[in-house]
Design an enzyme around this catalytic site. Structure first.
Site, PDB file in Angstrom:
ATOM      1  N   LEU A  50      35.717  42.686  46.637  1.00  0.00           N
ATOM      2  CA  LEU A  50      35.802  41.236  46.771  1.00  0.00           C
ATOM      3  C   LEU A  50      36.753  40.640  45.723  1.00  0.00           C
ATOM      4  O   LEU A  50      37.614  39.840  46.032  1.00  0.00           O
ATOM      5  CB  LEU A  50      34.410  40.606  46.631  1.00  0.00           C
ATOM      6  CG  LEU A  50      34.330  39.072  46.644  1.00  0.00           C
ATOM      7  CD1 LEU A  50      34.822  38.516  47.983  1.00  0.00           C
ATOM      8  CD2 LEU A  50      32.909  38.603  46.359  1.00  0.00           C
ATOM      9  N   PRO A  75      42.766  39.832  41.138  1.00  0.00           N
ATOM     10  CA  PRO A  75      43.263  39.387  39.826  1.00  0.00           C
ATOM     11  C   PRO A  75      43.174  37.883  39.624  1.00  0.00           C
ATOM     12  O   PRO A  75      42.866  37.409  38.533  1.00  0.00           O
ATOM     13  CB  PRO A  75      44.715  39.879  39.822  1.00  0.00           C
ATOM     14  CG  PRO A  75      44.706  41.079  40.719  1.00  0.00           C
ATOM     15  CD  PRO A  75      43.710  40.762  41.798  1.00  0.00           C
ATOM     16  N   ILE A  84      37.023  47.137  40.680  1.00  0.00           N
ATOM     17  CA  ILE A  84      36.217  47.704  41.761  1.00  0.00           C
ATOM     18  C   ILE A  84      35.506  48.964  41.265  1.00  0.00           C
ATOM     19  O   ILE A  84      36.133  49.987  40.978  1.00  0.00           O
ATOM     20  CB  ILE A  84      37.090  48.035  42.987  1.00  0.00           C
ATOM     21  CG1 ILE A  84      37.893  46.803  43.407  1.00  0.00           C
ATOM     22  CG2 ILE A  84      36.201  48.544  44.126  1.00  0.00           C
ATOM     23  CD1 ILE A  84      37.073  45.559  43.673  1.00  0.00           C
ATOM     24  N   GLU A  99      29.079  40.865  39.345  1.00  0.00           N
ATOM     25  CA  GLU A  99      28.353  40.290  40.488  1.00  0.00           C
ATOM     26  C   GLU A  99      27.949  38.835  40.249  1.00  0.00           C
ATOM     27  O   GLU A  99      26.871  38.385  40.624  1.00  0.00           O
ATOM     28  CB  GLU A  99      27.150  41.156  40.873  1.00  0.00           C
ATOM     29  CG  GLU A  99      27.599  42.524  41.362  1.00  0.00           C
ATOM     30  CD  GLU A  99      26.516  43.312  42.055  1.00  0.00           C
ATOM     31  OE1 GLU A  99      25.702  42.709  42.757  1.00  0.00           O
ATOM     32  OE2 GLU A  99      26.491  44.536  41.876  1.00  0.00           O
ATOM     33  N   SER A 130      27.037  34.712  34.248  1.00  0.00           N
ATOM     34  CA  SER A 130      25.855  33.898  33.958  1.00  0.00           C
ATOM     35  C   SER A 130      26.075  32.449  34.374  1.00  0.00           C
ATOM     36  O   SER A 130      25.144  31.776  34.858  1.00  0.00           O
ATOM     37  CB  SER A 130      25.530  33.956  32.462  1.00  0.00           C
ATOM     38  OG  SER A 130      25.058  35.234  32.096  1.00  0.00           O
ATOM     39  N   GLU A 131      27.298  31.978  34.216  1.00  0.00           N
ATOM     40  CA  GLU A 131      27.601  30.598  34.595  1.00  0.00           C
ATOM     41  C   GLU A 131      27.460  30.401  36.105  1.00  0.00           C
ATOM     42  O   GLU A 131      26.921  29.377  36.565  1.00  0.00           O
ATOM     43  CB  GLU A 131      29.016  30.232  34.133  1.00  0.00           C
ATOM     44  CG  GLU A 131      29.187  30.139  32.621  1.00  0.00           C
ATOM     45  CD  GLU A 131      29.226  31.493  31.919  1.00  0.00           C
ATOM     46  OE1 GLU A 131      29.036  31.514  30.689  1.00  0.00           O
ATOM     47  OE2 GLU A 131      29.450  32.527  32.588  1.00  0.00           O
TER      48      GLU A 131
END
Length: 392
Positions: free
Chosen positions: A136, A139, A168, A374, A377-378
């Site tokens: 997904l 850059p 990845i 994944e 935190s934001e």
């Protein structure tokens, strides 16, 4: 083996089944014998542990969420998070290899794929014959998925893909990668579609292998697509729904990252607790000092809270319910608590925590990725707030 269930989604605790406890013991024994002796060797050399990955496949740990009829173990997320924790308490690198394969790459094919795609790919992936990756991030497109530039253009019975993916996990070693690409640039995230791309397809290759702070034995690479022709039947899910499906995948993936953080933190905590019982200063073990005891108490409390949040998300997932908020909460809290726990573990070791003869130095380096991968935190806070504001 059936997954544990919660009598109520809001319940505060539950016990694992005896089957699950037996699985935990088996994984813990395997990790101690087959992974622990090689951890620093792999880390120093950034060596992908291919032989151990194949062993994970033979143990059924690379197809945990896949039903028996497709070659998987037929287990649930509670079993899965427990397995990730046990592996990661010894080496987070192996834990993240396992997580990216199970809950990202393979899971996307399982959840969005059709019967033929299941038949063609899932058995080989679930048994560990093949390894999966999920593409997904780009850059210039991390948290902003709509900024993706990798394109897929339909030409007859083929899709032609051009672009690159970055960061990845399993990228250079994967036999199959799920790649998200733009099929309609006017539709934003609703113009993204997913494709199954196999190793060896012309125009598809791994790019730069990243030289990382931590989790160094896991492979993190670019994926390069240059006029890569993918058969039309390799479109995964419906055209334009690649990002929508990705959000479903991430709900489960964030449980695995919470479990990864939990395992790394537990490894650091266990090492610190052992060390303070042995280390003597001023004529007694430093574990006898109240300041040390309070640090351990805080670490243990945060560890338990992280585990309960992760178990809650996993159990609700096993009940077939949406876990967008619960997964994000588990990932957010577990990852940030794990960073604090590993930091304290190094502090409790003093100068010895800063050298590679002691395991907390590696746990400290490995754990930071959990607050980033994944969804940072934001982003987790944004997801949680969005879900809260939807509620009456």
């Amino acid at each position: 083996m059936s997954a544990a269930t919660l009598p109520n989604a809001a319940t505060h605790s539950f016990r694992l089944t005896e089957e699950q406890e037996q699985l935990r013991r088996e994984i813990r024994s395997f990790a101690a014998k087959e992974i622990a002796p090689h951890v620093m060797e792999w880390d120093e050399a950034s060596e992908f542990p291919s032989a151990v990955v194949k062993q994970l496949g033979r143990m059924g740990l690379l197809g945990m969420l896949i039903p028996d009829e497709l070659g998987g173990a037929g287990l649930g997320y509670v079993d899965y998070m427990m397995a990730i924790e046990e592996i990661s308490a010894v080496d987070g690198s192996v834990g993240i290899i396992m997580a990216a394969h199970n809950s990202l790459g393979m899971n996307h094919i399982y959840l969005a794929g059709n019967a033929e795609q299941h038949r063609r790919y899932i058995p080989k992936l679930a048994t560990g014959e093949w390894l999966a990756a999920w593409g997904l991030t780009e850059p210039g497109s991390g948290s902003d998925a709509a900024g993706a530039r990798t394109t897929a253009v339909r030409k007859g019975d083929r899709w032609v893909l051009n672009g690159s993916k970055t960061f990845i996990t399993n990228g250079a070693h994967a036999d199959v990668s799920v790649v998200i690409a733009v099929t309609d640039k006017t539709q934003g995230t609703h113009g993204l579609s997913a494709f199954i791309v196999e190793k060896g397809m012309p125009g598809f290759r791994p790019g730069k292998k990243e030289n990382k702070l931590g989790l160094r034995a896991s492979d993190t690479s670019e994926l390069i697509l240059e006029d890569c022709e993918v058969p039309a039947e390799n479109l995964l899910g419906k055209e334009g729904e690649g990002f929508v499906d990705s959000l479903r995948i991430l709900d489960g993936g964030r449980i695995s990252i919470a479990a990864l953080a939990l395992g790394i933190a537990r490894g650091a905590y266990d090492a610190a607790r052992k060390y303070v019982k042995q280390r003597r200063q001023f004529g007694k073990a430093i574990a006898e000092f109240q300041g040390i005891q309070w640090k351990l108490a805080d670490m243990a409390t945060q560890l338990d809270a992280a585990r309960l949040l992760t178990l809650r998300a996993a159990a609700i997932k096993d009940a077939g319910k949406t876990t967008t908020s619960e997964s994000a909460m588990a990932k957010l809290f577990a990852s940030e608590a794990a960073v604090r726990i590993c930091d304290e573990a190094v502090q409790l070791h003093g100068g010895y925590g800063f050298i590679k003869d002691y395991p907390v130095e590696k746990f400290y380096r490995d754990v930071k990725l959990c607050t980033i991968g994944e969804g940072t935190s934001e982003i987790q806070r944004m997801v949680i707030a969005r879900e809260l504001l939807k509620r009456p």
